[in-house]
Design an enzyme around this catalytic site. Structure first.
Site, PDB file in Angstrom:
ATOM      1  CB  SER A  72      16.199  13.332  13.406  1.00  0.00           C
ATOM      2  OG  SER A  72      15.768  12.103  12.856  1.00  0.00           O
ATOM      3  CG  ASP A  79      13.346   5.543  17.668  1.00  0.00           C
ATOM      4  OD1 ASP A  79      14.129   5.013  16.840  1.00  0.00           O
ATOM      5  OD2 ASP A  79      13.126   6.762  17.688  1.00  0.00           O
ATOM      6  CG  HIS A 119      15.869   8.372  15.604  1.00  0.00           C
ATOM      7  ND1 HIS A 119      14.502   8.303  15.757  1.00  0.00           N
ATOM      8  CD2 HIS A 119      16.113   9.468  14.858  1.00  0.00           C
ATOM      9  CE1 HIS A 119      13.936   9.332  15.133  1.00  0.00           C
ATOM     10  NE2 HIS A 119      14.892  10.053  14.571  1.00  0.00           N
TER      11      HIS A 119
END
Lengths: 242, 242
Positions: free
Chosen positions: B18, B204, B207
Site C-alpha cells: 500500500s 498513521d 503509511h
C-alpha cells in the site's frame, strides 16, 4: 537483459499539451495524479502530454502512440483517451505555435478518426474518447508573467480567440459524437465570468493550479460516469484481488 | 473497436504494497507522483502497488507482470523496478499478513531472480533493480490509530521486528548486488532516532505522509544517479522532441 512489462491491465491515455504533461506536477494535486490514484490496480494512466505542442505537431505523435494490426494483443488496450489541445493552437498569428482555427478543427477531427480506426477489429471493447476544451486565458495575468521575463515578452494569447478554439472543440465533439469536457466554460463560470478572477484557477494566466485541475477532474469524472459508465473506476474490477 | 497503446517508451515499475500503491494519493505529493512528473516524456511509471500484500502474495503477481519470450519486443521494457515490501510481512505472527523472516528473505531473493531471468535475451539493456526497506513503525501512533477504529483493534506491528525486516532487505540487496534505498534508516535518522518523532513522516504510524515520501524520493534519486546513471532522468532522451 531487460525485463519486460506484461500487458496486465488496460490504459488511459492523456494526450495533450503542457497542461496535460504538467498534471502530475509536485507541490499540488493535478488531474493526472488524481486519475492515477483512483484508477490504481484498474487502468494504467499514460501521460502523453507534450509541452509546447499544438495539434499540427501532435497528429504525427498520436499516430506513433497507436498500434494497428494483429500484433495488438500484446499491448494495452486504450479504454479511455483524453484529447486536450487548443491552448497553443490559439496563440497569436505571429507565434510559431499558432494553428488556424480551420486547421485546428481539421486536426481534432483527424485525431478522433485516428483513434477510431486504429487497433484491431478483434476487440469488441470500444476506446472512449473525451475531448477537452482549452482553459480560458487570463490575459492580464499572462501579460504580467511574460513582461516579467528576461527578456520581457509581449502577450501571446487573446481571451476571445481561445474562447473560439474552445467552442470549436465542442462542435467537433458534437459532430463526431464523442464526449466533451468544457473546461473553458466550467472555469469561466467558476470565476463569475470575470477574466481577472480566473487567477483563482491559473498559475500564470495559462496553466492550471490545483483548484483549476480539481474542476477539470470533477467535470471529467462526471462525464465518464454519465457518458462512458463502462470505464468509470467503480465499474472496473481490480486487476489483482484486494 | 479498441485503440491500442503503442510501446513508445520504456517503463519504471513500482512494485510493492500500500505504501507504493498510495504514492499518487491526492492532497499531498507522493514519490510515485514525483517520478511520473520527472520522467514525463522519458519513461512511463507503472503503479504495481498492492495494498495489503505481503511478499508471499506478491510473488505470483510479479510473475504475471513480467513477460518472457520472443513476444517481448511489443511491450515496454522495464528500465527500472522498485521492490518495496516488508511493512506487511513484518506484522505480528497472529496476523494473516505475517510472513516469517526466513520466507521474506527467500521471497525477495526470488523476486530479484524473476526480474533478472524474465524478458528476452535479445535486450542488451539491463533492468535496474532497487530494493527499498520498509519504513520504521511508530507503534504509539499505530496503536492509537487502531484503537480508535470501530471495533478497536490491537497494535499489529512491532518496532524492532520491522527493523529486522528492513535489515534483511539490505542483506538481500548486498548478496544479489542490487541497489538499496534504506528508507528505514533514513526516516529513523531524520526523526532523531526517536520512535515517537516518526509521526513527522507517518500518517498513521505505518503509511508515509508527504515529508516521508519526500525522503524516499530524494534517497531514490540519489541512488539512481549514483548506481544506475543510465536511468537517471537527465540522462534519458525525450521520446518526442521538445
Amino acid at each position: 537483459m531487460s525485463a519486460v512489462a506484461a500487458n496486465v491491465q488496460d490504459s488511459i491515455v492523456l494526450f495533450g499539451d503542457s497542461i496535460t504533461q504538467g498534471s502530475f506536477e509536485p507541490g499540488f494535486t493535478g488531474f493526472g495524479q488524481r486519475l492515477a490514484h483512483i484508477y490504481a490496480r484498474r487502468l494504467d494512466v499514460l501521460n502523453r502530454g507534450l509541452s509546447g505542442y499544438n495539434t499540427e505537431w501532435a497528429v504525427p505523435v498520436l499516430k506513433e502512440c497507436l498500434v494497428t494490426g494483429p500484433d495488438c494483443s500484446l499491448s494495452p488496450k486504450i479504454r479511455l483517451i483524453t484529447i486536450w489541445f487548443g491552448a497553443n493552437d490559439a496563440c497569436i498569428k505571429s507565434s510559431p505555435q499558432h494553428v488556424s482555427l480551420g486547421k485546428f478543427i481539421y486536426n481534432l477531427n483527424h485525431m478522433v478518426t485516428l483513434v477510431r480506426s486504429s487497433g484491431s477489429s478483434d476487440y469488441s471493447v470500444e476506446t472512449r474518447i473525451v475531448l477537452i476544451t482549452p482553459p480560458p486565458v487570463n490575459t492580464y495575468q499572462r501579460a504580467a508573467d511574460l513582461a516579467s521575463r528576461d527578456p520581457p515578452k509581449a502577450c501571446d494569447r487573446d481571451f476571445e480567440v481561445t474562447r473560439e478554439y474552445a467552442a470549436a472543440v465542442k462542435t467537433v465533439a458534437e459532430q463526431k459524437k464523442v464526449a466533451v469536457v468544457d473546461v473553458w466554460t466550467a472555469l469561466y463560470e467558476a470565476a463569475g465570468e470575470d477574466e481577472r478572477t480566473l487567477s483563482k484557477f491559473l498559475v500564470d494566466g495559462l496553466h492550471l493550479n490545483e483548484a483549476g485541475y480539481q474542476i477539470v477532474y470533477d467535470e471529467l469524472m462526471k462525464t465518464i460516469q454519465k457518458e462512458y459508465p463502462d470505464v468509470y473506476y467503480e465499474n472496473l474490477p481490480f486487476t489483482f484481488p484486494p
